[in-house]
Design an enzyme around this catalytic site. Structure first.
Site, PDB file in Angstrom:
ATOM      1  N   ALA A 158       0.809  -1.215   0.000  1.00 46.98           N
ATOM      2  CA  ALA A 158       0.000   0.000   0.000  1.00 46.98           C
ATOM      3  C   ALA A 158       0.841   1.264   0.000  1.00 46.98           C
ATOM      4  CB  ALA A 158      -0.917  -0.007   1.226  1.00 46.98           C
TER       5      ALA A 158
ATOM      6  N   ASN B 242       2.183  -2.152   8.177  1.00 47.15           N
ATOM      7  CA  ASN B 242       3.217  -2.886   7.445  1.00 47.15           C
ATOM      8  C   ASN B 242       3.935  -1.970   6.458  1.00 47.15           C
ATOM      9  OD1 ASN B 242       3.081  -5.705   8.398  1.00 47.15           O
ATOM     10  ND2 ASN B 242       0.973  -5.578   7.696  1.00 47.15           N
TER      11      ASN B 242
ATOM     12  N   HIS C 263      -0.894   8.045   3.654  1.00 47.15           N
ATOM     13  CA  HIS C 263       0.502   7.963   4.075  1.00 47.15           C
ATOM     14  C   HIS C 263       1.310   9.041   3.370  1.00 47.15           C
ATOM     15  CE1 HIS C 263      -0.648   4.021   5.574  1.00 47.15           C
ATOM     16  NE2 HIS C 263      -0.995   3.655   4.362  1.00 47.15           N
TER      17      HIS C 263
END
Length: 269
Positions: free
Chosen positions: A123, A191, A221
């Protein structure tokens, strides 16, 4: 060319998407060899309903069926997935890469037996650039993650600190620390931070802030990397899958990584 035989550990959102693509012949050079799931009967029923012909086997049987196993399962059982394959000198694609940080013995298994651990981009974004920068000198790597509060539910860190995500009504910084600490406190949520640390300067020098933000509907993010070769500023907003902890792009990243295995043209590091 002999197809790469793929085993899938876990039939959640990612495992099902992957099994469907491989079985449909959408990833050239691969075949679905087998799957493993916590509930074997449920997995068998889903495979039959989807028209997918693949045996449901125990994790320790993977090396007898497959060349590469894809881990799409809870981080707690990562050793059960990786151990048999790596001891047989085979490959494992790991999505729960945060689970690798406190388990150096898994990497040692790969080294000792000629196996390989593959961490897909997942991701995140920019791992190629971070990996390249790490060939020079990286001075700092900082990451900021914003998630809907429900996407953080179940994290051990929240229980430890007594944090109730149902009570979050405004953007709240709930964690600030190293990638290693984040991986321990949020094993199913960050992760991405572990992958970033493995690509760059390690889990103890990579830092992350985690915000629970009821104002966002996506997993967001942002990354800042300061290196002697480049200064990187990266941002991504991932649309959650049916599992709010996982972005839709994660499954697509695994598919793209598998496609590269036997592709005549491979783009990216």
């Amino acid at each position: 060319m002999t197809p790469t035989r793929i085993a899938i550990a876990g039939l959640g959102a990612i495992g099902k998407a992957l099994a469907t693509r491989i079985a449909a012949g959408s990833i050239p050079g691969t075949t679905l060899a087998c799957v493993a799931a916590r509930d074997a009967a449920k997995a068998r029923a889903w495979l039959d309903e989807a028209g997918i012909s693949a045996p449901v086997v125990a994790l320790d049987a993977f090396p007898h069926h497959a060349d590469l196993a894809v881990e799409c399962a809870p981080a707690a059982i990562i050793e059960e997935i990786c151990g048999p394959m790596l001891k047989a000198g085979k490959k494992v694609m790991v999505l729960s890469c945060g689970a690798l940080l406190p388990r150096p013995q898994i990497l040692e298994l790969a080294k000792a037996h000629g196996g390989q651990i593959i961490v897909p981009t997942g991701a995140l974004l920019g791992l190629d650039a971070v990996t390249a920068a790490a060939e020079g000198t990286i001075h700092s790597v900082r990451m900021t993650t914003r998630k809907p509060p429900r996407g953080l539910v179940g994290a051990p860190y929240l229980a430890e600190k007594g944090l109730d995500m149902d009570k979050i009504t405004e953007p709240t910084l709930i964690f600030s620390g190293t990638a290693r600490e984040a991986a321990r406190g949020f094993p199913a949520n960050v992760n991405v931070a572990a992958a970033l640390s493995l690509a760059g300067i390690g889990p103890d020098r990579t830092t992350i802030d985690i915000w629970a933000d009821p104002g966002v509907t996506r997993n967001c993010h942002s990354i800042e990397v300061d290196a002697d070769s480049a200064k990187l500023t990266l941002a991504i907003e991932n649309i959650p899958s049916e599992n709010p902890k996982t972005g839709r792009i994660t499954a697509l990243s695994v598919i793209a990584a598998l496609r590269k295995l036997n592709a005549p043209l491979r783009v990216g590091t």
